[in-house]
Motif scaffolding. Structure first.
Motif, PDB file in Angstrom:
ATOM      1  N   ASP A 256     -47.983 -44.969 -72.085  1.00 35.73           N
ATOM      2  CA  ASP A 256     -47.969 -45.409 -70.705  1.00 35.73           C
ATOM      3  C   ASP A 256     -47.194 -44.402 -69.835  1.00 35.73           C
ATOM      4  O   ASP A 256     -46.261 -43.751 -70.296  1.00 35.73           O
ATOM      5  CB  ASP A 256     -47.298 -46.782 -70.584  1.00 35.73           C
ATOM      6  CG  ASP A 256     -48.053 -47.882 -71.331  1.00 35.73           C
ATOM      7  OD1 ASP A 256     -47.539 -49.017 -71.364  1.00 35.73           O
ATOM      8  OD2 ASP A 256     -49.138 -47.584 -71.881  1.00 35.73           O
TER       9      ASP A 256
ATOM     10  N   GLN B  65     -46.330 -46.024 -57.055  1.00 32.44           N
ATOM     11  CA  GLN B  65     -47.239 -46.515 -58.094  1.00 32.44           C
ATOM     12  C   GLN B  65     -48.236 -45.432 -58.455  1.00 32.44           C
ATOM     13  O   GLN B  65     -48.716 -44.716 -57.567  1.00 32.44           O
ATOM     14  CB  GLN B  65     -48.010 -47.745 -57.600  1.00 32.44           C
ATOM     15  CG  GLN B  65     -48.940 -48.370 -58.625  1.00 32.44           C
ATOM     16  CD  GLN B  65     -50.290 -48.747 -58.052  1.00 32.44           C
ATOM     17  OE1 GLN B  65     -50.609 -48.446 -56.895  1.00 32.44           O
ATOM     18  NE2 GLN B  65     -51.096 -49.408 -58.840  1.00 32.44           N
TER      19      GLN B  65
ATOM     20  N   SER C 136     -51.994 -44.679 -60.040  1.00 31.47           N
ATOM     21  CA  SER C 136     -53.274 -45.319 -60.321  1.00 31.47           C
ATOM     22  C   SER C 136     -54.178 -44.348 -61.094  1.00 31.47           C
ATOM     23  O   SER C 136     -55.407 -44.379 -60.979  1.00 31.47           O
ATOM     24  CB  SER C 136     -53.938 -45.787 -59.033  1.00 31.47           C
ATOM     25  OG  SER C 136     -54.031 -44.742 -58.090  1.00 31.47           O
TER      26      SER C 136
ATOM     27  N   THR D 265     -54.430 -46.836 -66.669  1.00 28.47           N
ATOM     28  CA  THR D 265     -53.812 -48.134 -66.923  1.00 28.47           C
ATOM     29  C   THR D 265     -52.795 -48.013 -68.044  1.00 28.47           C
ATOM     30  O   THR D 265     -52.989 -47.214 -68.978  1.00 28.47           O
ATOM     31  CB  THR D 265     -54.873 -49.189 -67.311  1.00 28.47           C
ATOM     32  OG1 THR D 265     -55.580 -48.741 -68.470  1.00 28.47           O
ATOM     33  CG2 THR D 265     -55.843 -49.426 -66.163  1.00 28.47           C
ATOM     34  N   PRO D 266     -51.710 -48.771 -67.980  1.00 30.22           N
ATOM     35  CA  PRO D 266     -51.289 -49.693 -66.921  1.00 30.22           C
ATOM     36  C   PRO D 266     -50.867 -48.944 -65.662  1.00 30.22           C
ATOM     37  O   PRO D 266     -50.158 -47.935 -65.749  1.00 30.22           O
ATOM     38  CB  PRO D 266     -50.115 -50.435 -67.553  1.00 30.22           C
ATOM     39  CG  PRO D 266     -49.547 -49.456 -68.538  1.00 30.22           C
ATOM     40  CD  PRO D 266     -50.722 -48.709 -69.079  1.00 30.22           C
ATOM     41  N   TYR D 267     -51.280 -49.442 -64.524  1.00 25.01           N
ATOM     42  CA  TYR D 267     -50.995 -48.789 -63.243  1.00 25.01           C
ATOM     43  C   TYR D 267     -49.549 -49.059 -62.814  1.00 25.01           C
ATOM     44  O   TYR D 267     -49.275 -49.805 -61.898  1.00 25.01           O
ATOM     45  CB  TYR D 267     -51.966 -49.293 -62.178  1.00 25.01           C
ATOM     46  CG  TYR D 267     -53.404 -48.866 -62.362  1.00 25.01           C
ATOM     47  CD1 TYR D 267     -54.448 -49.641 -61.860  1.00 25.01           C
ATOM     48  CD2 TYR D 267     -53.737 -47.692 -63.020  1.00 25.01           C
ATOM     49  CE1 TYR D 267     -55.760 -49.247 -62.006  1.00 25.01           C
ATOM     50  CE2 TYR D 267     -55.057 -47.298 -63.183  1.00 25.01           C
ATOM     51  CZ  TYR D 267     -56.063 -48.082 -62.673  1.00 25.01           C
ATOM     52  OH  TYR D 267     -57.375 -47.703 -62.832  1.00 25.01           O
TER      53      TYR D 267
ATOM     54  N   PHE E 221     -45.632 -49.233 -61.624  1.00 30.12           N
ATOM     55  CA  PHE E 221     -44.851 -49.091 -60.401  1.00 30.12           C
ATOM     56  C   PHE E 221     -43.493 -48.475 -60.726  1.00 30.12           C
ATOM     57  O   PHE E 221     -42.968 -48.624 -61.831  1.00 30.12           O
ATOM     58  CB  PHE E 221     -44.601 -50.463 -59.760  1.00 30.12           C
ATOM     59  CG  PHE E 221     -45.832 -51.099 -59.173  1.00 30.12           C
ATOM     60  CD1 PHE E 221     -46.652 -51.897 -59.957  1.00 30.12           C
ATOM     61  CD2 PHE E 221     -46.159 -50.913 -57.839  1.00 30.12           C
ATOM     62  CE1 PHE E 221     -47.784 -52.501 -59.417  1.00 30.12           C
ATOM     63  CE2 PHE E 221     -47.289 -51.507 -57.287  1.00 30.12           C
ATOM     64  CZ  PHE E 221     -48.106 -52.297 -58.084  1.00 30.12           C
TER      65      PHE E 221
END
Lengths: 106, 116
Positions: A1, A89, A91, A94-96, A98
């Motif tokens: 991530d 954040q 984009s 994923t996971p997007y 913050f």
């Protein structure tokens, strides 16, 4: 991530000042990067998307820059309504995720 | 006008289940991606899940295997089914819709889920 870090975590400023908030992504996200403003008890609102594009209706005193892993949000001539918490954040994938937020206080 | 209205929050015991809903208007939930983002009391924003226009779904590691996102196009509503809830799932749950496939341009008002 992809992890997001923001600095500073809090910031004190006065009406009329200019401030800059920075955000770093743990890996290259290109320009898939956004800034949000949140006021207490309210949902976040989008300010800037694709790193530097101002959402229609957002005052031009807000600006964003950066690419890859380093990004910044600058607010010039602070107005009373700008005192809020700001989140970055990514984009890109994923996971997007913050960032942890920057609280801008008077 | 695009609107998102969440409902279904409430108090649930640890280990229990709850389903929250996001009723959409002004667009078709099949045409954009819709996500759930949560915010624990006094904390920051925490991305939870997304359902893309094509139907694919993704989850944060913290909820994978416990939460399921889905949509009902006949009701134009997106759901988040939450099972085996934990105290750390306590939060306001927001649904949000993308703009230009890249950012959350529309948000609901949120619904509070308390696990206690």
């Amino acid at each position: 991530d992809i992890q997001m870090t923001q600095s500073p975590s809090s910031l004190s400023a006065s009406v009329g000042d200019s401030v800059t908030i920075t955000c770093r992504a743990s890996q290259n996200v290109g320009s898939f990067f956004n800034w949000y403003q949140q006021k207490p008890g309210k949902a976040p609102t989008l300010l800037i998307y694709s790193a530097a594009t101002l959402l229609s209706g957002v005052p031009s005193r807000f600006s964003g820059s950066g690419y890859g892993t380093e990004f910044s949000l600058t607010i010039t001539s602070l107005q009373p309504e700008d005192f809020a918490t700001y989140y970055c954040q990514q984009s890109y994938s994923t996971p997007y995720t913050f960032g942890p937020g920057t609280k801008l206080e008077i | 006008e695009v609107q998102l209205v969440e409902s279904g929050g409430g108090l649930v015991q640890p280990g229990g289940s709850l389903r929250v809903s996001c009723a959409a208007s002004g667009f078709n939930v099949r045409s954009n991606y819709v996500s759930w983002v949560r915010q624990a009391p006094g904390k920051g924003l925490d991305w939870v899940s997304v359902i893309f226009s094509g139907g694919s779904t993704y989850y944060a590691d913290s909820v994978k295997g416990r939460f399921t996102i889905s949509r009902d196009t006949s009701k134009n509503t997106v759901y988040l089914q939450m099972n085996n809830l934990r105290a750390e799932d306590t939060a306001v749950y927001f649904c949000a819709r993308d703009i230009y496939d890249t950012a959350y341009g529309y948000w609901g008002q949120g619904t509070l889920v308390t696990v206690s």
